[in-house]
Design an enzyme around this catalytic site. Sequence first.
Site, PDB file in Angstrom:
ATOM      1  CG  HIS A  68       2.927  16.209 -11.516  1.00  0.00           C
ATOM      2  ND1 HIS A  68       3.170  15.735 -12.781  1.00  0.00           N
ATOM      3  CD2 HIS A  68       3.755  15.501 -10.700  1.00  0.00           C
ATOM      4  CE1 HIS A  68       4.092  14.786 -12.737  1.00  0.00           C
ATOM      5  NE2 HIS A  68       4.458  14.623 -11.475  1.00  0.00           N
ATOM      6  CG  ASP A  69      -2.274  22.268  -9.310  1.00  0.00           C
ATOM      7  OD1 ASP A  69      -2.580  22.665 -10.460  1.00  0.00           O
ATOM      8  OD2 ASP A  69      -2.663  22.830  -8.274  1.00  0.00           O
ATOM      9  CB  VAL A  72       2.604  23.227 -14.124  1.00  0.00           C
ATOM     10  CG1 VAL A  72       2.263  23.825 -15.483  1.00  0.00           C
ATOM     11  CG2 VAL A  72       3.261  21.861 -14.302  1.00  0.00           C
ATOM     12  N   GLY A  74       1.599  27.067 -10.312  1.00  0.00           N
ATOM     13  CA  GLY A  74       1.249  27.388  -8.939  1.00  0.00           C
ATOM     14  C   GLY A  74       0.098  26.495  -8.508  1.00  0.00           C
ATOM     15  CG  ASP A  76      -3.442  27.004 -11.094  1.00  0.00           C
ATOM     16  OD1 ASP A  76      -3.053  25.804 -11.126  1.00  0.00           O
ATOM     17  OD2 ASP A  76      -3.361  27.752 -12.080  1.00  0.00           O
ATOM     18  CB  SER A  78      -4.286  24.776 -13.964  1.00  0.00           C
ATOM     19  OG  SER A  78      -2.947  24.586 -13.571  1.00  0.00           O
ATOM     20  CD  GLU A  90      -1.419  22.788 -15.836  1.00  0.00           C
ATOM     21  OE1 GLU A  90      -1.005  22.102 -14.880  1.00  0.00           O
ATOM     22  OE2 GLU A  90      -1.854  23.939 -15.711  1.00  0.00           O
ATOM     23  N   PRO A 168      10.489  17.719 -13.117  1.00  0.00           N
ATOM     24  CG  PRO A 168      10.830  16.750 -11.026  1.00  0.00           C
ATOM     25  CD  PRO A 168       9.979  17.756 -11.744  1.00  0.00           C
TER      26      PRO A 168
END
Length: 199
Positions: A68-69, A72, A74, A76, A78, A90, A168
């Site tokens: 998931h990181d 979205v 890259g 990073d 976030s 996020e 997805p």
Amino acid sequence: MAHFITFLLVLSLSLTFSLLPETASAQLRQNYYAKTCPNVESIVRNAVTQKFRQTFVTVPATIRLFFHDCFVQGCDASVIIQSTGSNKAEKDHPDNLSLAGDGFDTVIKAKQAVDAVPSCRNKVSCADILAMATRDVIALSGGPSYAVELGRLDGLSSTAASVNGKLPHPDFNLNQLNSMFAAHGLTQTDMIALSGTSF
């Protein structure tokens, strides 16, 4: 099971190398922390092993968190940033609400272990810790270990809006899934392996 682990390995490597955003790109290399935190890999591995011994959920939770990181903004980290009063991050987007807390806990505990070493404190990015932790849970669950190139920069921005259309959905058909994964340089085999930890 062995084929599934191999798929996860290929997928993890693909995510690690292909999804860094241009704005947070860095020169990745092995031994990136050789001078600042030479034992970082063993510190992370020990923390991840402790978490793995507590619950096997650590494995899919960490892999899914990494996925998931990376999809979205890259790879990073976030997705780990907390929401504030004025910003919904996020992790609070509806597509991320089902992420298991054990994935976040794995990274947090590994980061705490790294920062407990004075020479390492605030020197190792959460993005690199997440990449190493993903490698380590794959190895702990019976898959192979592999070298992780390090030097990722942590994302400084995290918004729920940045997730829109990047992950997805369970109702996607095969063509939609293949198209989304292909846009990230991943194959249908990668998509099948990763979908097992995502839905």
